[in-house]
Design a protein around this motif. Sequence first.
Motif, short mmCIF file in Angstrom:
data_model
loop_
_atom_site.label_atom_id
_atom_site.label_comp_id
_atom_site.label_asym_id
_atom_site.label_seq_id
_atom_site.Cartn_x
_atom_site.Cartn_y
_atom_site.Cartn_z
N ARG A 247 1.05 -0.97 0.20
CA ARG A 247 -0.32 -0.63 -0.28
C ARG A 247 1.23 1.73 0.17
N ARG A 248 0.70 2.70 -0.31
CA ARG A 248 1.13 3.24 -0.50
C ARG A 248 0.66 4.57 1.42
N THR A 249 0.51 4.04 2.23
CA THR A 249 0.29 5.12 3.21
C THR A 249 -0.08 3.77 4.82
N GLU A 250 0.09 4.81 5.81
CA GLU A 250 0.67 3.86 6.80
C GLU A 250 1.62 2.64 6.82
N ILE A 251 2.44 2.62 5.83
CA ILE A 251 3.55 2.44 6.06
C ILE A 251 4.54 2.12 7.41
N PRO A 252 4.99 1.09 8.53
CA PRO A 252 5.47 0.86 9.14
C PRO A 252 7.00 1.39 8.88
N LEU A 253 7.62 1.98 9.84
CA LEU A 253 8.90 2.03 8.72
C LEU A 253 9.44 1.64 9.77
N VAL A 254 11.12 1.52 9.77
CA VAL A 254 12.28 1.57 10.54
C VAL A 254 13.36 1.81 10.27
N ALA A 255 13.76 2.57 9.97
CA ALA A 255 15.42 3.03 9.55
C ALA A 255 16.49 4.10 10.49
N PHE A 256 16.93 2.91 11.13
CA PHE A 256 17.75 3.32 12.35
C PHE A 256 19.22 3.23 11.47
N PRO A 257 20.17 4.77 11.25
CA PRO A 257 21.39 4.81 11.04
C PRO A 257 22.21 4.07 11.76
N ILE A 258 23.68 3.91 11.61
CA ILE A 258 24.66 3.11 12.82
C ILE A 258 25.45 5.05 12.28
N THR A 259 26.06 5.18 13.64
CA THR A 259 26.77 6.36 14.21
C THR A 259 28.21 5.88 13.57
#
Length: 283
Positions: A247-259
Amino acid sequence: MFPDAVSHRMHDAITATDGTLIDLSIGLEDGVPSEPTPPRIDAFDHEAGAERLAATLREQGYDIEAEDFPDGKGLAWEELNVIPHAGTHLDAPSHYGLEVDGEPAKTIEEVPLEWCRGHAVVLDFRWKEAGSEISVAEIEAELADLNHELSPGEIVLIQTGADEYWGCPEYLTEFPGMSAEGTKFLVEQGVRVIGTDAYGFDKPFTAMAERYAETGDEAELWPAHLAGREVEYCQIEKMANLDALPRRTEIPLVAFPITIENGSAGWVRPVALFEDDSERRDT
């Protein structure tokens, strides 16, 4: 903070054991032509690993040879020479300038993790001409088509279709970029992270250079990036597989960067999470 209903949906997606995970990233590849500064990856197999580990231990005063390891095999590993802007990565505000609206710009280790998880919306600009800029009016039209109103903390993903060119030189040129006005518009709605499946957030280098050569206008050079000197946000570049989302909306997303200490960016592996396999559409 998320409303309770949104928080519950995010929690359900993350904890679902029968759900679907969709990887939206591109990894690091040795010498890939899609990177102007490609990673260099030197790999050492298990035999080489035994030699190197034994040599390290001998330097510490221990009489150990490679053949002392079981089957003469030690541990495999890789050595990388790579910039943090290769592969899928999150640009920190400090990438754009020293300050944001007069305040010190955050480096990658200072970016709040709260910015990097939440619900995302995908705006489809695959119809845009390569080298063009995405305007505020076009963003508003895409949101209207989705019957979607942005909320604070939401993540916006810009789909250009450029990931289809990954591994080819065309990846560096065949995509539209964000405009400065479009970038500022999204941040003013409370968006802190904007992603794109293209090589860069702005229009391609060649398009910027050509327009600057024609006009002499410095505003043609990295306008969307430099909007980050006025409004505080991060961008994820070189995403992939947005067409695999159900779907195009309400997409559960995690995107944690390396420090990275005082880093302008950090590698990130954005993952979309869905509760039920049946939500995923055929692509």
